[in-house]
Write an enzyme that holds these catalytic residues in place. Structure first.
Site: not given
Ligand code: CTP
Ligand code: CA
Length: 222
Positions: A33-35, A100
């Protein structure tokens, strides 16, 4: 009460927003995942609603409550986000891509939980995810599109290059290391005219400024 007396520059317009991260499974218990807390995207949804728009929020997993008056469509992966957006894009006047989106997903997803083997980490193969913003912007009847770019160094040339590459009239840039998960943000607006510093503040305050800038530039079709 304050919102009640505000002018409604987006009254009658329909705004579609992506927010939060996407989660790309490796196996049933692991993801890449992305932050992204989703705070900026949710603040924009709230601000657009306050300014009179009908708002749909396609959101990856976040810990946030959906702003009142906003319709949330929850998704996990980039492909699900793309599909949810494409189902609704024909009814949108303005598209704001804040999500994101994970740039890659795991091609060799395992249907069984991967097990540790001594000294043998799994080999993951990645494929690129669809670029939702570029895909929306390239449509014949595209809504008015706004992109976001969280960068570790904000170079105006690079931001304008990204804006043109996406084919969008407006790109909002911020510095990733300063704003991740924070309640405050500092943003720059990039458009055909150049760069405008929209200043610093609480994410909701900045979101209201961004929505005002969008409302000034967006010309409703008659
Ligand atoms: N975006 C999108 N779909 C993707 C990737 C990005 O809709 N698959 C959108 C984001 O929501 C954001 C904008 O495109 O509004 C810019 O995202 P960014 O990650 O900065 O751009 P990329 O084109 O992915 O370039 P890179 O990450 O390599 O800088
Ligand atoms: Ca990216």
């Amino acid at each position: 009460v304050i919102a009640y007396f505000q002018p409604k520059p987006l009254a009658g317009s329909r705004v579609l927003i992506t927010a939060g991260p996407t989660c790309e499974p490796i196996d049933p218990v692991r993801v890449i995942t992305n932050r992204s807390s989703g705070k900026t995207g949710y603040a924009l949804a709230q601000a657009a609603y306050e300014y009179g728009a009908t708002v749909q929020l396609v959101s990856g997993p976040t810990a946030l409550a959906c702003p009142p008056g906003v319709e949330r469509i929850p998704v996990q992966t980039a492909v699900q986000m793309r599909d949810a957006v494409m189902q609704r894009v024909d009814d949108a006047d303005i598209f704001i891509a804040v999500a994101a989106v994970a740039d890659w997903r795991v091609e060799n997803q395992s249907s069984e939980k991967l097990k540790k083997k001594d000294g043998q980490p799994p080999a993951l193969h990645f494929v690129q995810n669809p670029d939702i913003l570029a895909e929306v912007a390239a449509r014949p009847d595209a809504p008015w599109c706004v992109g976001f770019a969280a960068e570790t160094t904000l170079d105006p040339e690079m931001a304008q290059e990204k804006r043109r590459r996406k084919g969008v009239p407006m790109l909002i840039g911020n510095l990733a290391q300063h704003v991740m998960d924070a309640d405050h943000t500092t943003v720059e607006l990039f458009d055909d005219e150049g760069m405008i510093n929209l200043g610093s503040g609480e994410k909701l305050e900045i979101a209201r400024r961004i929505v005002q800038e969008i409302a000034q530039r967006y010309v409703r079709p008659h």
